[in-house]
Each structure stands twice: as structure tokens, then as C-alpha cells.
Design an enzyme around this catalytic site. Structure first.
Site, PDB file in Angstrom:
ATOM      1  N   GLU A   1       7.969   1.267   4.320  1.00 57.85           N
ATOM      2  CA  GLU A   1       7.598   0.304   5.365  1.00 57.85           C
ATOM      3  C   GLU A   1       7.782  -1.104   4.807  1.00 57.85           C
ATOM      4  OE1 GLU A   1       3.383   0.076   6.160  1.00 57.85           O
ATOM      5  OE2 GLU A   1       3.752  -0.501   8.223  1.00 57.85           O
TER       6      GLU A   1
ATOM      7  N   HIS B   1       4.193   6.701   3.647  1.00 57.52           N
ATOM      8  CA  HIS B   1       5.185   5.717   3.259  1.00 57.52           C
ATOM      9  C   HIS B   1       4.651   4.828   2.128  1.00 57.52           C
ATOM     10  CE1 HIS B   1       2.998   3.709   6.745  1.00 57.52           C
ATOM     11  NE2 HIS B   1       2.756   2.871   5.761  1.00 57.52           N
TER      12      HIS B   1
ATOM     13  N   GLU C   1      -3.554   3.633   2.212  1.00 63.90           N
ATOM     14  CA  GLU C   1      -3.780   3.607   3.662  1.00 63.90           C
ATOM     15  C   GLU C   1      -3.897   5.057   4.123  1.00 63.90           C
ATOM     16  OE1 GLU C   1      -0.341   2.434   5.870  1.00 63.90           O
ATOM     17  OE2 GLU C   1      -1.457   2.055   7.706  1.00 63.90           O
TER      18      GLU C   1
ATOM     19  N   HIS D   1       0.844  -1.203   0.000  1.00 66.54           N
ATOM     20  CA  HIS D   1       0.000   0.000   0.000  1.00 66.54           C
ATOM     21  C   HIS D   1       0.879   1.254   0.000  1.00 66.54           C
ATOM     22  CE1 HIS D   1       0.507  -0.941   4.396  1.00 66.54           C
ATOM     23  NE2 HIS D   1       0.875   0.320   4.398  1.00 66.54           N
TER      24      HIS D   1
HETATM   25  C1  LIG Z   1      -0.611  -0.968   9.368  1.00 66.28           C
HETATM   26  C2  LIG Z   1       0.694  -0.523   8.739  1.00 66.28           C
HETATM   27  O1  LIG Z   1       0.521  -0.465   7.352  1.00 66.28           O
HETATM   28  C3  LIG Z   1       1.128   0.835   9.178  1.00 66.28           C
HETATM   29  O2  LIG Z   1       1.485   1.667   8.369  1.00 66.28           O
HETATM   30  S1  LIG Z   1       1.159   1.148  10.887  1.00 66.28           S
HETATM   31  C4  LIG Z   1       2.525   2.296  10.937  1.00 66.28           C
HETATM   32  C5  LIG Z   1       2.450   3.221  12.111  1.00 66.28           C
HETATM   33  N1  LIG Z   1       1.319   4.144  11.975  1.00 66.28           N
HETATM   34  C6  LIG Z   1       0.952   4.947  13.004  1.00 66.28           C
HETATM   35  O3  LIG Z   1       1.487   4.865  14.104  1.00 66.28           O
HETATM   36  C7  LIG Z   1      -0.181   5.930  12.683  1.00 66.28           C
HETATM   37  C8  LIG Z   1      -0.170   7.147  13.592  1.00 66.28           C
HETATM   38  C9  LIG Z   1       1.132   7.987  13.582  1.00 66.28           C
HETATM   39  N2  LIG Z   1       0.966   9.118  14.466  1.00 66.28           N
HETATM   40  C10 LIG Z   1       1.448   8.514  12.172  1.00 66.28           C
HETATM   41  O4  LIG Z   1       0.992   9.612  11.835  1.00 66.28           O
HETATM   42  O5  LIG Z   1       2.160   7.777  11.427  1.00 66.28           O
HETATM   43  C11 LIG Z   1       3.766   3.967  12.155  1.00 66.28           C
HETATM   44  O6  LIG Z   1       4.757   3.413  12.577  1.00 66.28           O
HETATM   45  N3  LIG Z   1       3.778   5.203  11.607  1.00 66.28           N
HETATM   46  C12 LIG Z   1       5.055   5.921  11.460  1.00 66.28           C
HETATM   47  C13 LIG Z   1       5.225   6.298   9.979  1.00 66.28           C
HETATM   48  O7  LIG Z   1       6.147   7.080   9.684  1.00 66.28           O
HETATM   49  O8  LIG Z   1       4.443   5.784   9.153  1.00 66.28           O
HETATM   50 NI    NI Z   2       1.477   1.177   6.337  1.00 63.38          NI
END
Ligand SMILES: C[C@@H](O)C(=O)SC[C@H](NC(=O)CC[C@H](N)C(=O)O)C(=O)NCC(=O)O
Ligand code: NI
Length: 142
Positions: free
Chosen positions: A119, A76, A56, A7
Site C-alpha cells: 500500500e 499488506h 494494522e 505499517h
Molecule cells: C487505512 C489504510 O492503512 C488501509 O489499509 S485501508 C485499505 C482498505 N482496507 C479495507 O477495505 C479493509 C476491509 C477489506 N475487506 C479487507 O479485508 O481488506 C483496502 O483497500 N483493503 C484492500 C487490501 O488488500 O488491503
Molecule cells: Ni493499510
């Protein structure tokens, strides 16, 4: 080292407004994850029949996390990998910084030379945590 596109994550300021926009484009919600602890929601949306190529949407309930908003819209690119430790070792051996090490055997973050966040998610179940990854600290904001 097979990669599977998973994604693209973008952060949104107004979740309903953004979802209405992507619905206009024909995308449908395929999955949603609400984190009470993290105070955020993740909504995956994809065109019907292309559920394996979603975007996402990340919605932070309390707004931006203090960083300049123009630097946080784009989140990402995400790829699935067969062995997250092997992929991270290969990247690290070739000079790539592992910003968020795969210490949980499931998720890691690196950045491209253009600072695009990537990611990496372990396909299937998480691998058993192993040294030295299990003890590595994250480097910077991934
Ligand atoms: C489910 C998987 O695809 C993810 O991307 S979870 C990654 C995670 N996201 C969050 O913590 C969302 C809230 C955060 N405050 C944000 O805005 O990213 C994460 O590690 N995010 C960090 C990033 O840089 O994506
Ligand atoms: Ni993600």
C-alpha cells in the site's frame, strides 16, 4: 523518492483474541477506524514509544471475504510517499502493475514479484486527481 515505513496489515478472524495476544506482547492500541459501510474495523497497535511503527489489524465483521483464508491473513506493507503519482509512474515505467491506481491522490496498491500487497499512501493531504490516473481502472484484487 523517499519512502516512510507506515505499517504492516494483517487480517484477523477474532479481533478480541488477536488484540489480547498483541497486548501480551506489550503493544497498545494507537488508532481505530470502524466502517459501518464496509463492515470492517482497522485497529493500529504499536509498542509504547514506537507509535510510528504499528501493525494494522483488519477485522471483517462478516468473516472472510470468500477467498481462501490462508491467502488473506497477510494484508499488506504500507509506505508513505512524497508524491504518489511520481512513485506509481516510476514503478509502472519499470514494469510494475499498479493494481489500484492513485486516482484519489491518496492511496495506491501494487504487488511485489512474490505477490505481496504494497500500500502506498500520500504523505500529508491527498494530491489533486490527475489524468490518466484518475480514469484508470483497478487491476485485480489489490
Ligand atoms: C487505512 C489504510 O492503512 C488501509 O489499509 S485501508 C485499505 C482498505 N482496507 C479495507 O477495505 C479493509 C476491509 C477489506 N475487506 C479487507 O479485508 O481488506 C483496502 O483497500 N483493503 C484492500 C487490501 O488488500 O488491503
Ligand atoms: Ni493499510
Amino acid at each position: 523518492m523517499a519512502l516512510t515505513y507506515l505499517h504492516t496489515m494483517v487480517r484477523v478472524k477474532d479481533l478480541e483474541q488477536s488484540m489480547a495476544f498483541y497486548k501480551l506482547l506489550g503493544l497498545k492500541e494507537t488508532r481505530r477506524y470502524d466502517s459501518e459501510a464496509g463492515r470492517f474495523s482497522l485497529i493500529f497497535m504499536a509498542p509504547p514509544g514506537q507509535e510510528d511503527a504499528p501493525i494494522e489489524l483488519t477485522y471483517n465483521w462478516d468473516g472472510d471475504d470468500g477467498l481462501p483464508s490462508d491467502s488473506r491473513h497477510f494484508g499488506h506493507l504500507a509506505y508513505g510517499v512524497d508524491n504518489i503519482y511520481e512513485v506509481c509512474q516510476h514503478l509502472q515505467d519499470n514494469g510494475v502493475t499498479i493494481n489500484r491506481p492513485p486516482r484519489d491522490g491518496r492511496m495506491a496498491f501494487v504487488r511485489s514479484p512474490d505477490n505481496i500487497s504494497i500500500e502506498l499512501l500520500q504523505n500529508g493531504d491527498a494530491l489533486e486527481p490527475k489524468e490518466p490516473w484518475a480514469s484508470m481502472e483497478s487491476v485485480g484484487h489489490w
